[in-house]
Motif scaffolding. Structure first.
Motif, mmCIF file in Angstrom:
data_model
loop_
_atom_site.group_PDB
_atom_site.id
_atom_site.type_symbol
_atom_site.label_atom_id
_atom_site.label_comp_id
_atom_site.label_asym_id
_atom_site.label_seq_id
_atom_site.Cartn_x
_atom_site.Cartn_y
_atom_site.Cartn_z
ATOM 1 N N THR A 107 -2.045 12.727 3.223
ATOM 2 C CA THR A 107 -2.644 11.393 3.397
ATOM 3 C C THR A 107 -3.768 11.122 2.400
ATOM 4 O O THR A 107 -4.274 9.999 2.349
ATOM 5 N N ALA A 108 -4.161 12.125 1.622
ATOM 6 C CA ALA A 108 -5.195 11.909 0.613
ATOM 7 C C ALA A 108 -4.667 10.964 -0.463
ATOM 8 O O ALA A 108 -3.465 10.942 -0.770
ATOM 9 N N VAL A 109 -5.557 10.159 -1.036
ATOM 10 C CA VAL A 109 -5.169 9.232 -2.094
ATOM 11 C C VAL A 109 -4.719 10.024 -3.321
ATOM 12 O O VAL A 109 -5.375 10.969 -3.750
ATOM 13 N N ASP A 110 -3.571 9.661 -3.886
ATOM 14 C CA ASP A 110 -3.039 10.311 -5.079
ATOM 15 C C ASP A 110 -4.076 10.192 -6.204
ATOM 16 O O ASP A 110 -4.453 9.081 -6.609
ATOM 17 N N SER A 111 -4.525 11.322 -6.714
ATOM 18 C CA SER A 111 -5.582 11.329 -7.725
ATOM 19 C C SER A 111 -5.143 10.688 -9.040
ATOM 20 O O SER A 111 -5.987 10.357 -9.882
ATOM 21 N N ARG A 112 -3.844 10.509 -9.227
ATOM 22 C CA ARG A 112 -3.347 9.886 -10.464
ATOM 23 C C ARG A 112 -3.480 8.369 -10.432
ATOM 24 O O ARG A 112 -3.379 7.711 -11.472
ATOM 25 N N LEU A 113 -3.726 7.803 -9.264
ATOM 26 C CA LEU A 113 -3.839 6.357 -9.118
ATOM 27 C C LEU A 113 -5.232 5.873 -9.477
ATOM 28 O O LEU A 113 -6.240 6.532 -9.186
ATOM 29 N N GLU A 114 -5.289 4.711 -10.093
ATOM 30 C CA GLU A 114 -6.554 4.022 -10.325
ATOM 31 C C GLU A 114 -6.700 2.958 -9.251
ATOM 32 O O GLU A 114 -5.845 2.077 -9.120
ATOM 33 N N ILE A 115 -7.790 3.055 -8.469
ATOM 34 C CA ILE A 115 -8.004 2.181 -7.323
ATOM 35 C C ILE A 115 -9.200 1.273 -7.586
ATOM 36 O O ILE A 115 -10.231 1.707 -8.095
ATOM 37 N N GLY A 116 -9.063 0.006 -7.227
ATOM 38 C CA GLY A 116 -10.165 -0.948 -7.323
ATOM 39 C C GLY A 116 -10.100 -1.915 -6.156
ATOM 40 O O GLY A 116 -9.257 -1.793 -5.277
ATOM 41 N N GLY A 117 -10.999 -2.886 -6.162
ATOM 42 C CA GLY A 117 -10.986 -3.871 -5.097
ATOM 43 C C GLY A 117 -12.367 -4.178 -4.576
ATOM 44 O O GLY A 117 -13.379 -3.941 -5.249
ATOM 45 N N THR A 118 -12.421 -4.682 -3.355
ATOM 46 C CA THR A 118 -13.686 -5.107 -2.745
ATOM 47 C C THR A 118 -14.725 -4.000 -2.764
ATOM 48 O O THR A 118 -15.904 -4.245 -3.012
ATOM 49 N N PHE A 119 -14.305 -2.782 -2.504
ATOM 50 C CA PHE A 119 -15.227 -1.645 -2.435
ATOM 51 C C PHE A 119 -14.975 -0.649 -3.566
ATOM 52 O O PHE A 119 -15.182 0.552 -3.408
ATOM 53 N N GLY A 120 -14.524 -1.168 -4.703
ATOM 54 C CA GLY A 120 -14.309 -0.320 -5.869
ATOM 55 C C GLY A 120 -13.275 0.752 -5.606
ATOM 56 O O GLY A 120 -12.289 0.528 -4.889
ATOM 57 N N ASP A 121 -13.512 1.949 -6.162
ATOM 58 C CA ASP A 121 -12.515 3.017 -6.003
ATOM 59 C C ASP A 121 -12.513 3.604 -4.598
ATOM 60 O O ASP A 121 -11.708 4.495 -4.294
ATOM 61 N N LYS A 122 -13.390 3.117 -3.707
ATOM 62 C CA LYS A 122 -13.411 3.571 -2.312
ATOM 63 C C LYS A 122 -12.665 2.618 -1.378
ATOM 64 O O LYS A 122 -12.669 2.816 -0.160
ATOM 65 N N THR A 123 -12.018 1.592 -1.932
ATOM 66 C CA THR A 123 -11.417 0.558 -1.083
ATOM 67 C C THR A 123 -10.382 1.123 -0.114
ATOM 68 O O THR A 123 -10.360 0.764 1.070
ATOM 69 N N LEU A 124 -9.509 2.016 -0.567
ATOM 70 C CA LEU A 124 -8.521 2.612 0.337
ATOM 71 C C LEU A 124 -9.209 3.423 1.434
ATOM 72 O O LEU A 124 -8.794 3.402 2.599
ATOM 73 N N SER A 125 -10.276 4.149 1.076
ATOM 74 C CA SER A 125 -11.005 4.942 2.066
ATOM 75 C C SER A 125 -11.700 4.052 3.086
ATOM 76 O O SER A 125 -11.763 4.380 4.282
ATOM 77 N N VAL A 126 -12.223 2.914 2.634
ATOM 78 C CA VAL A 126 -12.868 1.977 3.560
ATOM 79 C C VAL A 126 -11.841 1.420 4.552
ATOM 80 O O VAL A 126 -12.096 1.342 5.766
ATOM 81 N N LEU A 127 -10.665 1.037 4.067
ATOM 82 C CA LEU A 127 -9.621 0.520 4.956
ATOM 83 C C LEU A 127 -9.224 1.579 5.987
ATOM 84 O O LEU A 127 -9.044 1.278 7.170
ATOM 85 N N ALA A 128 -9.087 2.833 5.554
ATOM 86 C CA ALA A 128 -8.746 3.919 6.479
ATOM 87 C C ALA A 128 -9.875 4.139 7.479
ATOM 88 O O ALA A 128 -9.625 4.374 8.670
ATOM 89 N N GLY A 129 -11.127 4.062 7.008
ATOM 90 C CA GLY A 129 -12.268 4.242 7.907
ATOM 91 C C GLY A 129 -12.354 3.148 8.956
ATOM 92 O O GLY A 129 -12.627 3.417 10.127
ATOM 93 N N LEU A 130 -12.094 1.908 8.557
ATOM 94 C CA LEU A 130 -12.099 0.801 9.512
ATOM 95 C C LEU A 130 -10.989 0.976 10.552
ATOM 96 O O LEU A 130 -11.175 0.654 11.724
#
Length: 223
Positions: A107-130
């Motif tokens: 379930t960890a975010v694939d390290s090869r992916l570049e993530i952005g959005g409302t909370f920068g590179d933590k956006t996927l983690s924020v969605l999971a935390g919510l």
């Protein structure tokens, strides 16, 4: 930290928290919006050591309706077109490395992916935390703008699990087809999704190498 105005943070994982639009001003609860794009992610221990407040009862989203809050989160995902990267990978929305080990997949975010959005590179983690906090996070719809319409050849899969780790079933969310007269074939919108993420479910979305995917996710946070 200014002791006249003490920003209130909410946890997003076991050791991280993020600033909310709430604060204590001279000891009284107050709504103090953050400047756009300035969400601060900090270690819980650092915030508490500086006299800050970390409270899971506060949300990132300001518009409240009883015990539910309507919001919108942007998310950008990109798998770089570089040697060594696969032609396609998958992203899981609603879980991360801190999720319960009941899913049978990493379930960890694939390290090869570049993530952005409302909370920068933590956006996927924020969605999971919510999703883990409160009652859950409902995904009402997703507006998708991709670099290439190849992205829409795949579907988003909603996967639910029971508390004992059994797969409670999959539900596909299929992108609408573009009209032959539609000049914007790389933009599609999923509506009426009603996906309930509560730490026991995720959305699985394929991502193709070299094709950036920009999403605006319509959400309801249930406290």
């Amino acid at each position: 930290m200014n002791q006249e105005v003490i920003r209130i943070y909410t946890p997003i994982s076991a050791d991280l928290c993020i600033a909310t639009p709430h604060a204590k001003v001279k000891g009284k609860n107050s709504y103090a919006p953050l400047p756009e794009g300035s969400a601060e992610i900090e270690l819980i221990s650092d915030v508490e050591e500086m006299g800050g407040i970390v409270d899971p009862n506060y949300s990132l989203i300001a518009n409240r309706k009883g015990h539910s809050e309507e919001g919108e989160v942007s998310l950008t995902i990109f798998l770089p077109d570089t040697d060594g990267n696969p032609a396609k990978t998958e992203v899981l929305i609603g879980v991360d490395k801190d999720s319960l080990p009941i899913f049978g997949v990493a379930t960890a975010v694939d390290s090869r992916l570049e993530i952005g959005g409302t909370f920068g590179d933590k956006t996927l983690s924020v969605l999971a935390g919510l999703a883990r906090r409160g009652t859950g996070l409902r995904i009402n719809g997703i507006h998708v703008d991709a670099d290439d319409d190849k992205h829409f050849a795949s579907r988003i899969i909603e996967r639910q699990y029971s508390h004992d780790g059994n797969n409670a079933g999959d539900k596909p969310h299929i992108y609408p087809k573009s009209d032959s007269k539609d000049q914007q074939t790389t933009i599609r919108t999923l509506t009426g999704m009603n996906v309930y993420l509560d730490g026991f479910a995720f959305l699985k979305m394929p991502v193709y190498k070299g094709i950036a995917v920009n999403m605006t996710i319509q959400t309801t946070y249930l406290k």
